[in-house]
Design a protein around this motif. Structure first.
Motif, PDB file in Angstrom:
ATOM      1  N   SER A 205       0.816  -1.219   0.000  1.00 33.22           N
ATOM      2  CA  SER A 205       0.000   0.000   0.000  1.00 33.22           C
ATOM      3  C   SER A 205       0.847   1.265   0.000  1.00 33.22           C
ATOM      4  N   HIS A 206       1.945   1.275   0.733  1.00 31.45           N
ATOM      5  CA  HIS A 206       2.790   2.471   0.788  1.00 31.45           C
ATOM      6  C   HIS A 206       3.371   2.783  -0.586  1.00 31.45           C
ATOM      7  N   ALA A 207       3.832   1.748  -1.262  1.00 34.45           N
ATOM      8  CA  ALA A 207       4.360   1.942  -2.618  1.00 34.45           C
ATOM      9  C   ALA A 207       3.266   2.409  -3.565  1.00 34.45           C
ATOM     10  N   ALA A 208       2.049   1.930  -3.368  1.00 37.90           N
ATOM     11  CA  ALA A 208       0.926   2.345  -4.209  1.00 37.90           C
ATOM     12  C   ALA A 208       0.645   3.829  -4.047  1.00 37.90           C
ATOM     13  N   ALA A 209       0.671   4.321  -2.815  1.00 38.07           N
ATOM     14  CA  ALA A 209       0.421   5.742  -2.558  1.00 38.07           C
ATOM     15  C   ALA A 209       1.498   6.607  -3.203  1.00 38.07           C
ATOM     16  N   ILE A 210       2.737   6.184  -3.107  1.00 31.28           N
ATOM     17  CA  ILE A 210       3.845   6.939  -3.698  1.00 31.28           C
ATOM     18  C   ILE A 210       3.732   6.956  -5.215  1.00 31.28           C
ATOM     19  N   GLU A 211       3.431   5.803  -5.807  1.00 28.92           N
ATOM     20  CA  GLU A 211       3.310   5.708  -7.262  1.00 28.92           C
ATOM     21  C   GLU A 211       2.162   6.569  -7.776  1.00 28.92           C
ATOM     22  N   ALA A 212       1.045   6.548  -7.079  1.00 27.72           N
ATOM     23  CA  ALA A 212      -0.114   7.347  -7.506  1.00 27.72           C
ATOM     24  C   ALA A 212       0.203   8.834  -7.474  1.00 27.72           C
ATOM     25  N   ALA A 213       0.852   9.291  -6.400  1.00 21.62           N
ATOM     26  CA  ALA A 213       1.227  10.706  -6.304  1.00 21.62           C
ATOM     27  C   ALA A 213       2.195  11.089  -7.417  1.00 21.62           C
ATOM     28  N   ALA A 214       3.096  10.181  -7.750  1.00 21.12           N
ATOM     29  CA  ALA A 214       4.040  10.454  -8.835  1.00 21.12           C
ATOM     30  C   ALA A 214       3.318  10.577 -10.175  1.00 21.12           C
ATOM     31  N   LEU A 215       2.370   9.698 -10.428  1.00 21.78           N
ATOM     32  CA  LEU A 215       1.607   9.769 -11.681  1.00 21.78           C
ATOM     33  C   LEU A 215       0.820  11.079 -11.769  1.00 21.78           C
ATOM     34  N   ALA A 216       0.246  11.507 -10.644  1.00 20.55           N
ATOM     35  CA  ALA A 216      -0.487  12.774 -10.638  1.00 20.55           C
ATOM     36  C   ALA A 216       0.464  13.947 -10.850  1.00 20.55           C
ATOM     37  N   SER A 217       1.641  13.889 -10.241  1.00 17.66           N
ATOM     38  CA  SER A 217       2.634  14.954 -10.402  1.00 17.66           C
ATOM     39  C   SER A 217       3.061  15.101 -11.851  1.00 17.66           C
ATOM     40  N   GLU A 218       3.127  13.973 -12.559  1.00  8.23           N
ATOM     41  CA  GLU A 218       3.544  13.972 -13.965  1.00  8.23           C
ATOM     42  C   GLU A 218       2.375  14.165 -14.921  1.00  8.23           C
ATOM     43  N   ARG A 219       1.174  14.433 -14.357  1.00 12.08           N
ATOM     44  CA  ARG A 219      -0.055  14.671 -15.139  1.00 12.08           C
ATOM     45  C   ARG A 219      -0.457  13.451 -15.972  1.00 12.08           C
ATOM     46  N   LYS A 220      -0.082  12.257 -15.485  1.00 10.33           N
ATOM     47  CA  LYS A 220      -0.467  11.028 -16.175  1.00 10.33           C
ATOM     48  C   LYS A 220      -1.827  10.530 -15.694  1.00 10.33           C
ATOM     49  N   VAL A 221      -2.296  11.057 -14.577  1.00 14.04           N
ATOM     50  CA  VAL A 221      -3.665  10.830 -14.123  1.00 14.04           C
ATOM     51  C   VAL A 221      -4.245  12.179 -13.716  1.00 14.04           C
ATOM     52  N   GLU A 222      -5.576  12.270 -13.717  1.00 17.96           N
ATOM     53  CA  GLU A 222      -6.251  13.542 -13.431  1.00 17.96           C
ATOM     54  C   GLU A 222      -6.845  13.605 -12.031  1.00 17.96           C
ATOM     55  N   ALA A 223      -6.868  12.481 -11.331  1.00 17.18           N
ATOM     56  CA  ALA A 223      -7.432  12.445  -9.986  1.00 17.18           C
ATOM     57  C   ALA A 223      -6.833  11.276  -9.226  1.00 17.18           C
ATOM     58  N   LEU A 224      -6.966  11.340  -7.905  1.00 15.15           N
ATOM     59  CA  LEU A 224      -6.487  10.276  -7.032  1.00 15.15           C
ATOM     60  C   LEU A 224      -7.652   9.792  -6.181  1.00 15.15           C
ATOM     61  N   MET A 225      -7.710   8.476  -5.946  1.00 16.50           N
ATOM     62  CA  MET A 225      -8.815   7.900  -5.194  1.00 16.50           C
ATOM     63  C   MET A 225      -8.284   6.899  -4.184  1.00 16.50           C
ATOM     64  N   LYS A 226      -8.741   7.013  -2.955  1.00 16.28           N
ATOM     65  CA  LYS A 226      -8.315   6.124  -1.876  1.00 16.28           C
ATOM     66  C   LYS A 226      -8.996   4.770  -2.000  1.00 16.28           C
ATOM     67  N   GLY A 227      -8.213   3.721  -1.868  1.00 15.25           N
ATOM     68  CA  GLY A 227      -8.742   2.371  -1.840  1.00 15.25           C
ATOM     69  C   GLY A 227      -8.730   1.838  -0.414  1.00 15.25           C
ATOM     70  N   SER A 228      -8.151   0.655  -0.216  1.00 18.01           N
ATOM     71  CA  SER A 228      -8.155   0.012   1.096  1.00 18.01           C
ATOM     72  C   SER A 228      -6.828   0.261   1.807  1.00 18.01           C
ATOM     73  N   LEU A 229      -6.663   1.477   2.326  1.00 19.13           N
ATOM     74  CA  LEU A 229      -5.492   1.842   3.125  1.00 19.13           C
ATOM     75  C   LEU A 229      -5.867   3.016   4.014  1.00 19.13           C
ATOM     76  N   HIS A 230      -5.029   3.273   4.998  1.00 18.33           N
ATOM     77  CA  HIS A 230      -5.328   4.354   5.926  1.00 18.33           C
ATOM     78  C   HIS A 230      -5.182   5.711   5.240  1.00 18.33           C
ATOM     79  N   THR A 231      -5.964   6.674   5.691  1.00 18.83           N
ATOM     80  CA  THR A 231      -5.943   8.007   5.093  1.00 18.83           C
ATOM     81  C   THR A 231      -4.563   8.646   5.205  1.00 18.83           C
ATOM     82  N   ASP A 232      -3.901   8.507   6.354  1.00 17.99           N
ATOM     83  CA  ASP A 232      -2.571   9.100   6.533  1.00 17.99           C
ATOM     84  C   ASP A 232      -1.583   8.561   5.509  1.00 17.99           C
ATOM     85  N   GLU A 233      -1.647   7.259   5.275  1.00 19.78           N
ATOM     86  CA  GLU A 233      -0.730   6.630   4.317  1.00 19.78           C
ATOM     87  C   GLU A 233      -1.045   7.086   2.900  1.00 19.78           C
ATOM     88  N   PHE A 234      -2.325   7.226   2.601  1.00 23.40           N
ATOM     89  CA  PHE A 234      -2.752   7.681   1.274  1.00 23.40           C
ATOM     90  C   PHE A 234      -2.363   9.139   1.030  1.00 23.40           C
TER      91      PHE A 234
END
Length: 326
Positions: free
Chosen positions: A98-127
């Motif tokens: 999950s931690h790697a997933a949160a980091i990867e998602a933020a990176a994709l958003a930073s690079e404008r490869k995704v337009e939004a981020l959505m929390k799945g099954s992990l804690h809010t702080d980690e997300f």
């Protein structure tokens, strides 16, 4: 079993039965209002349980999002099998945890490869951690969360902020929190929302700090530091929602009894208010995080399906609105 039934029983026992038809009508309008908008390419972080993955599939079917699933491949596929979902058309980015997933998602958003981020099954702080720490995702505005609550007993969507992100916001924080909520109301079609700055009382007193903050925020609105809304406070919750209660107490206010946005003193008050509306008033609770470069859909495992769709519709309308006004 009908997921509305437990709430219906509780409400009937309290003497305020709510018909299923009355529930979710604000969200239905939001979803309909999203028709024709290009769906959001959305990174879904660690969707490894049937609830979060089911919500993603429903939002994709409604053409609100184009999911990019980020998480352990085996767990995602197992959850899909458990929920009897076909996810073969969804893009999957495999990571170990999950931690790697949160980091990867933020990176994709930073690079404008995704337009939004959505929390799945992990804690809010980690997300939220990689999002808040990313210089490319931060803006000049403080990030804050807005609940858009659909309650059958209120004639319009009820915005509550901040009940999920900022724990004890300062006056400066609250200024951003208020402006974020106003901007979201504009995106959802309310051109001049009425903002109630909530406290326990309606008078300014040094004994209750939130009343001092309320007075300052109102003056900031008068001076153009907060724009696009009618702001008043301090107001107690009953005066904000009930014109009768306001009149009984002799309160003359353009917001009392007609508030759209409810600004709470801190996260504890906001969390209790949102959950009381959900479990005692038959409300559905959706919402997003604002103040980042992309909308952040902060769902909970306890969210009902319509609330999850509502959150995605809100994010979609916010993203398209922001692109037009920027």
């Amino acid at each position: 079993m009908d997921p509305i039934l437990p709430h219906t029983i509780t409400l009937q026992q309290s003497g305020a039965a709510i018909s299923p038809e009355a529930r979710g009508h604000h969200y239905q309008r939001l979803i309909e209002r999203s028709r024709g908008l290009p769906p959001l390419r959305t990174a879904v972080v660690h969707p490894v349980d049937t609830v979060s993955l089911g919500g993603v599939a429903e939002a994709a079917a409604e053409q609100l999002i184009v999911p990019v699933l980020i998480g352990p491949l085996a767990k995602i596929k197992f959850a899909a099998e458990q929920a009897n979902l076909d996810i073969s058309s969804f893009e999957i980015v495999p990571v170990e945890h999950s931690h790697a997933a949160a980091i990867e998602a933020a990176a994709l958003a930073s690079e404008r490869k995704v337009e939004a981020l959505m929390k799945g099954s992990l804690h809010t702080d980690e997300f939220m951690g990689p999002i808040v720490s990313s210089e490319k995702l931060r803006t000049a505005r403080r990030m804050s969360h807005v609940f858009v609550i659909d309650t059958p007993l209120y004639p319009r969507p009820l915005f509550v902020t901040d009940a999920a992100l900022n724990i004890y916001p300062t006056l400066s924080d609250k200024s951003d929190i208020v402006q974020n909520a106003i901007d979201l109301a504009h995106a959802l079609g309310n051109e001049k929302p009425r903002v109630a700055i909530l406290s326990a009382v309606e008078t300014v007193t040094e004994k209750i700090k939130s009343t001092i903050d309320a007075a300052a925020l109102c003056k900031m609105a008068d001076r153009g530091q907060i724009t696009g809304a009618i702001v008043d406070g301090p107001l107690a919750f009953d005066n904000a929602v009930s014109d009768e209660a306001a009149k009984t107490k002799g309160i003359v206010s353009p917001v009392a009894g007609r508030a759209d946005i409810f600004v709470v003193p801190d996260i504890e008050a906001g969390n209790m208010l949102a959950k009381q509306l959900e479990y005692l008033a038959g409300a559905d609770v959706a919402g997003i995080v604002l103040g980042a470069r992309v909308p952040v859909i902060l769902t909970s495992r306890a969210d009902k399906p319509l609330a999850r769709l509502g959150s995605c519709a809100i994010a979609l309308q916010w993203a398209r609105y922001s692109a037009q006004v920027s």
